[in-house]
Design an enzyme around this catalytic site. Structure first.
Site, PDB file in Angstrom:
ATOM      1  N   LYS A 150       0.852  -1.183   0.000  1.00  0.00           N
ATOM      2  CA  LYS A 150       0.000   0.000   0.000  1.00  0.00           C
ATOM      3  C   LYS A 150       0.887   1.232   0.000  1.00  0.00           C
ATOM      4  CE  LYS A 150      -4.109   1.846   2.278  1.00  0.00           C
ATOM      5  NZ  LYS A 150      -5.023   1.691   3.437  1.00  0.00           N
ATOM      6  N   ARG A 211     -15.055  -5.151   8.705  1.00  0.00           N
ATOM      7  CA  ARG A 211     -13.709  -4.903   9.243  1.00  0.00           C
ATOM      8  C   ARG A 211     -13.792  -4.680  10.753  1.00  0.00           C
ATOM      9  NH1 ARG A 211      -8.409  -2.765   7.375  1.00  0.00           N
ATOM     10  NH2 ARG A 211      -7.855  -0.892   8.558  1.00  0.00           N
ATOM     11  N   TYR A 243     -12.679   0.231  21.295  1.00  0.00           N
ATOM     12  CA  TYR A 243     -13.127  -1.163  21.364  1.00  0.00           C
ATOM     13  C   TYR A 243     -12.659  -1.875  22.634  1.00  0.00           C
ATOM     14  CZ  TYR A 243     -14.095  -0.421  16.413  1.00  0.00           C
ATOM     15  OH  TYR A 243     -14.570   0.065  15.211  1.00  0.00           O
TER      16      TYR A 243
END
Length: 244
Positions: A150, A211, A243
């Site tokens: 990437k 995701r 999270y």
């Protein structure tokens, strides 16, 4: 209508015995409440009955029922694709996203490309743009690793054992998803994913939500946030803090 539950479960070959029992219980309870004739009115009554349950229980039952309703629609048992929705007040009470029951993603599909896209996001946390850029040369099934490139950065991620058999038939190609040895567009990927999740009874699921499901599963398995960030190609854990 009750006999259709057995037919529905027979098509879910990948489910464990416990999962099938859970589906059967929820669907029998559903039919006990709505009766033999499914309508908008009977579904609203059923939804009202769910209001006092925990959010996780509501989501599980709604997920099972929506899959069953889609099955009935496909078989011509009902004239419309009815769908249950989580009550808005229940949505507001949800402080953190919860793990969804997505075992059905491993079953056969009329949208195999969408299925593989969904599994790569759900099981590896990859972005659609990353998946479309994957060349077969970046995959090593023997060592179960995948190289993600990437911009000017690269990272190596582990391929879950369950995905090896999904990738093996594609190893003769140039790209994992290709047409004429050229990768598909993002629009194509989103259409395939959209068709697949709708088929499985989850029309509102997006790549972003899948995701997020990867992240939630990693946290449930006690994986360190820094390790999760590394798997996702994130430079910091800031976006993962919520999270905890």
């Amino acid at each position: 209508m009750r006999d259709r539950i057995s037919a529905f479960l027979e098509e879910k070959q990948g489910l464990s015995v416990n999962s099938k029992q859970s589906y059967k219980y929820d669907l029998e309870q559903f039919l006990d409440m709505v009766g033999e004739r499914i309508s908008e009115t009977s579904l609203k009554i059923y939804q009202a009955q769910l209001a006092n349950l925990k959010i996780s229980a509501q989501k599980r039952k709604i997920s099972a029922c929506n899959q069953f309703l889609y099955f009935l629609y496909q078989k011509g048992e009902v004239d419309s694709f009815y769908r249950l929705e989580l009550a808005k007040q229940a949505e507001k009470k949800t402080e953190k996203p919860e793990i969804l029951y997505l075992d059905s993603f491993w079953q056969e599909s009329d949208h195999p490309e969408g299925r593989l896209l969904a599994l790569l996001i759900l099981e590896m946390g990859l972005l659609p743009s990353e998946i479309l850029a994957i060349k077969v040369a970046d995959i090593n099934l023997d060592f179960q690793v995948l190289r993600i490139s990437k911009a000017s950065q690269q990272r190596i991620v582990t391929i879950p054992t369950a995905l090896l058999s999904e990738l093996e038939p594609l190893m003769g190609q140039t790209y994992l998803f290709e047409r004429g040895e050229k990768p598909y567009s993002r629009q194509w990927a989103f259409r395939q994913l959209e068709s697949f999740v709708k088929e499985k009874g989850f029309p509102s699921l997006s790549a972003q939500v899948l995701r997020e499901q990867f992240i939630l599963r990693q946290i449930e398995n006690k994986v360190d946030l820094y390790e999760i960030a590394k798997k996702l190609g994130l430079k910091t854990v800031l976006t993962l803090e919520k999270y905890r």
